[in-house]
Structures are given as structure tokens and as C-alpha cells.
Design an enzyme around this catalytic site. Structure first.
Site, PDB file in Angstrom:
ATOM      1  N   HIS A   1     -16.891   7.556  33.448  1.00  9.16           N
ATOM      2  CA  HIS A   1     -17.980   6.677  33.904  1.00  9.16           C
ATOM      3  C   HIS A   1     -19.277   6.913  33.128  1.00  9.16           C
ATOM      4  CE1 HIS A   1     -16.093   5.558  38.063  1.00  9.16           C
ATOM      5  NE2 HIS A   1     -15.389   5.139  37.021  1.00  9.16           N
TER       6      HIS A   1
ATOM      7  N   ARG B   1     -10.179   1.823  31.131  1.00  6.44           N
ATOM      8  CA  ARG B   1      -9.889   1.618  32.551  1.00  6.44           C
ATOM      9  C   ARG B   1      -8.510   0.988  32.759  1.00  6.44           C
ATOM     10  NH1 ARG B   1     -12.231  -2.441  36.441  1.00  6.44           N
ATOM     11  NH2 ARG B   1     -12.211  -1.448  38.492  1.00  6.44           N
TER      12      ARG B   1
ATOM     13  N   HIS C   1      -5.742   2.455  35.331  1.00  7.13           N
ATOM     14  CA  HIS C   1      -5.200   1.659  36.418  1.00  7.13           C
ATOM     15  C   HIS C   1      -3.717   1.374  36.236  1.00  7.13           C
ATOM     16  CE1 HIS C   1      -9.045   0.171  38.586  1.00  7.13           C
ATOM     17  NE2 HIS C   1      -9.289   1.294  37.939  1.00  7.13           N
TER      18      HIS C   1
ATOM     19  N   ASN D   1      -8.571  -4.248  41.222  1.00 10.18           N
ATOM     20  CA  ASN D   1      -8.400  -4.922  39.935  1.00 10.18           C
ATOM     21  C   ASN D   1      -8.934  -6.351  39.887  1.00 10.18           C
ATOM     22  OD1 ASN D   1      -7.031  -2.615  39.131  1.00 10.18           O
ATOM     23  ND2 ASN D   1      -5.009  -3.467  39.484  1.00 10.18           N
TER      24      ASN D   1
END
Length: 317
Positions: free
Chosen positions: A192, A61, A65, A93
Site C-alpha cells: 500500500h 493487486r 487477489h 473486486n
């Protein structure tokens, strides 16, 4: 020098400039300058993931990001300074991104091996791949040679990272803005299949949406009350939460998507057919996911003389 020779020299110079401007990443970028780097990163990631399986999803992740905000430049790792507010406190975040300590450990090891050589942005890219592999997922060749940014943007993080509340059309737009088609959106969403989410990110779906399996919803409500418990965690893939597989897509077909944005991929819309395909063909999901990760890693990297090689990933040199 005649006119033709002059032109050839000038044209060669222009080609050289163009080459510098569009410097390409390479899988062998550090093969001479830091030959033990990749094995060092793999060992650190394997150790972190074996200690806590969730860390694999957290490291994956971090790379997402990072890349979705002004490209893959490790801007996500920067702490706030007097001159800019970093991305760590952006809505997607704050109290959510984790794994910074693992990246710091890797960076420290690499600074001992080969000082000022291996970028933080490349650590994020390699750690994401190694995390997926550590949890049973596909591997891919990571292209390397990114350099690190000297600034970060809170506003860009808030604007560019897709929220768990987005509907399908907004998801398609958010990914299209980064150059991904709907098929790649579905493939990347398959990340996911590992990791966990906080109650605050799925409470609204849990208590207000009808397209959710009733027994699944009941079990979730025990962990995520209608008020309070914001930080309580639930797995994004209830079937095999610590294994990188295609169960995420099977769950969507059973209306067991945890986030609103997850279930939107299978809700009578244009991506239903792709979810069906990945749920029945894990091999095609693995291939498409790996290819999409390589593409994501190519989002606006800093190369050549742009940016810097940070010696501490948290701050500019």
C-alpha cells in the site's frame, strides 16, 4: 525379478508419483519453450506503468487477489459463464480491480510468440514483480510453471480476500489462514505504499475514528464527503504515492494510514514493533517484501497436468 528388485521398482514408482503430485515451480520453466517471454512482459508492464503509474499497483493487486482465492491460478481473470459466477463481481473486486486490459495485451503478445505455452497465472506473477520494479521497488526471482484454473469462485473471493474494515486480530487470522505470519502480513501490507483507494473503502474511518491525523483527515474530507463520491480516489501513501518505498510505514506512525486495516498495523498492538522496524530500515522491508511475494506466488499452484494453459485469460479453452 526377486523381491528386493520388485520393491525397488515399486518404491521408484511411488517416488515418481509423489514428485508429480508436488511438482515444483522453477525460475527457468520457459527458458526453452518461450525464451523471450519475460522481456516481453517487462516491456508491456513498463509501458503501462509509464502511461499511468497507478497501473503498477493495480497489476500487483491482481496477483494478490488471485493467489488469496484458491491459489495462484488466474481464476480472478475469468468472466462469468453459465456454469459459474466468477470473482470479478465479488465485494473486494467489483468496480475496483483493474488492469485486465494490460494482461490481455501481454497474453496476446505471448500467444504470437509461443502459442499455448505461457499461462495467465504466470503472467500475473511476473507482471506483479515488474510493476514493483517499475515504481522503484525491489526485484525477486519469480518461480514459474503455474497452470490456469478452469473455474472460479465468487464465494471464495468474498470469504478469503481481507477487507479494509478488518481489525488487527482478523487480519492476522486471514493471513495465517494462507500460511503467513504477522511479520509477513506487515511486509505484504507495505504494497500500500503505491496505489489508490476509493472513498467508499475509507469513509467510515475518516468520519468515525480518532486515531487519524487531523490535517490528513481534513484534506481527505475534501475528496471524500460523508455521502456521495464513493468512487473518488485518494492515495494509500500520501507521501510518495507513485514510488515503492517504506513511506507507508512512516505514515502509519503519524496516524496517516488511509484504510482502517492499514492503521490497525500501528495501533498499540503486536505489529507496532514491525512497523517501527520497516519505517527505519527500508532495506529490511524490501527484502522481506520480496521473500513474502515469492511465498505468496507458491500458494496452491496448479502444475503438471492440472488445469490448462488458457489461450484467452478471460475464458476457459
Amino acid at each position: 525379478m526377486d523381491t528386493l528388485t520388485n520393491f525397488k521398482v515399486f518404491f521408484s514408482f511411488i517416488l515418481l508419483l509423489v514428485g508429480i503430485a508436488s511438482a515444483q515451480l522453477s525460475s527457468t520453466f520457459y527458458s526453452t519453450s518461450c525464451p523471450k517471454a519475460l522481456s516481453t512482459i517487462k516491456s508491456a508492464v513498463d509501458s503501462a506503468v509509464s502511461s499511468e503509474a497507478r497501473m503498477g499497483a493495480s497489476l500487483l493487486r491482481l496477483h494478490f487477489h488471485d493467489c488469496f482465492v484458491n491459489g495462484c491460478d488466474a481464476s480472478v481473470l475469468l468472466d462469468d459463464t453459465a456454469s459459474f459466477t466468477g470473482e470479478k463481481t465479488a465485494a473486494p473486486n467489483a468496480n475496483s480491480l483493474r488492469g485486465f486490459d494490460v494482461i490481455d495485451t501481454i497474453k496476446s503478445q505471448l500467444e504470437t510468440l509461443c502459442p499455448k505455452v505461457f499461462s495467465c497465472a504466470d503472467i500475473l506473477a511476473v507482471a506483479a514483480r515488474d510493476s514493483v520494479v517499475a515504481l522503484g521497488g525491489p526485484s525477486w526471482t519469480v518461480q514459474l510453471g503455474r497452470r490456469d484454473s478452469t473455474t472460479a469462485s465468487l464465494s471464495a473471493a468474498n470469504a478469503n480476500i481481507p477487507a479494509p474494515t478488518l481489525n488487527l486480530s482478523a487480519l492476522i487470522t486471514a493471513f495465517s489462514n494462507k500460511g503467513f505470519n504477522a511479520k509477513e502480513l506487515v511486509a505484504l501490507s507495505g504494497s500500500h505504499t503505491i496505489g489508490q483507494a476509493r472513498c467508499t473503502t475509507f469513509r467510515t474511518r475518516l468520519y468515525n475514528e480518532a486515531n487519524i491525523d487531523s490535517s490528513f483527515a481534513t484534506s481527505l474530507k475534501a475528496k471524500c464527503p460523508s455521502s456521495g463520491g464513493d468512487a473518488n480516489l485518494s492515495p494509500l501513501d500520501v507521501t510518495t504515492p507513485n514510488t515503492f518505498d517504506n513511506a507507508y510505514f512512516k505514515n502509519l506512525k503519524s496516524q496517516k494510514g488511509l484504510l482502517h486495516s492499514d492503521q490497525q498495523l500501528f495501533s498499540g498492538g503486536s505489529t507496532d514493533s514491525q512497523v517501527n522496524a520497516y519505517s527505519s530500515n527500508p532495506g529490511s522491508f524490501s527484502t522481506d517484501f520480496a521473500n513474502a511475494m515469492v511465498k505468496m506466488g507458491n500458494l496452491s499452484p496448479l502444475t503438471g497436468t492440472n488445469g490448462q494453459i488458457r489461450t484467452d485469460c478471460k475464458k476457459v479453452n
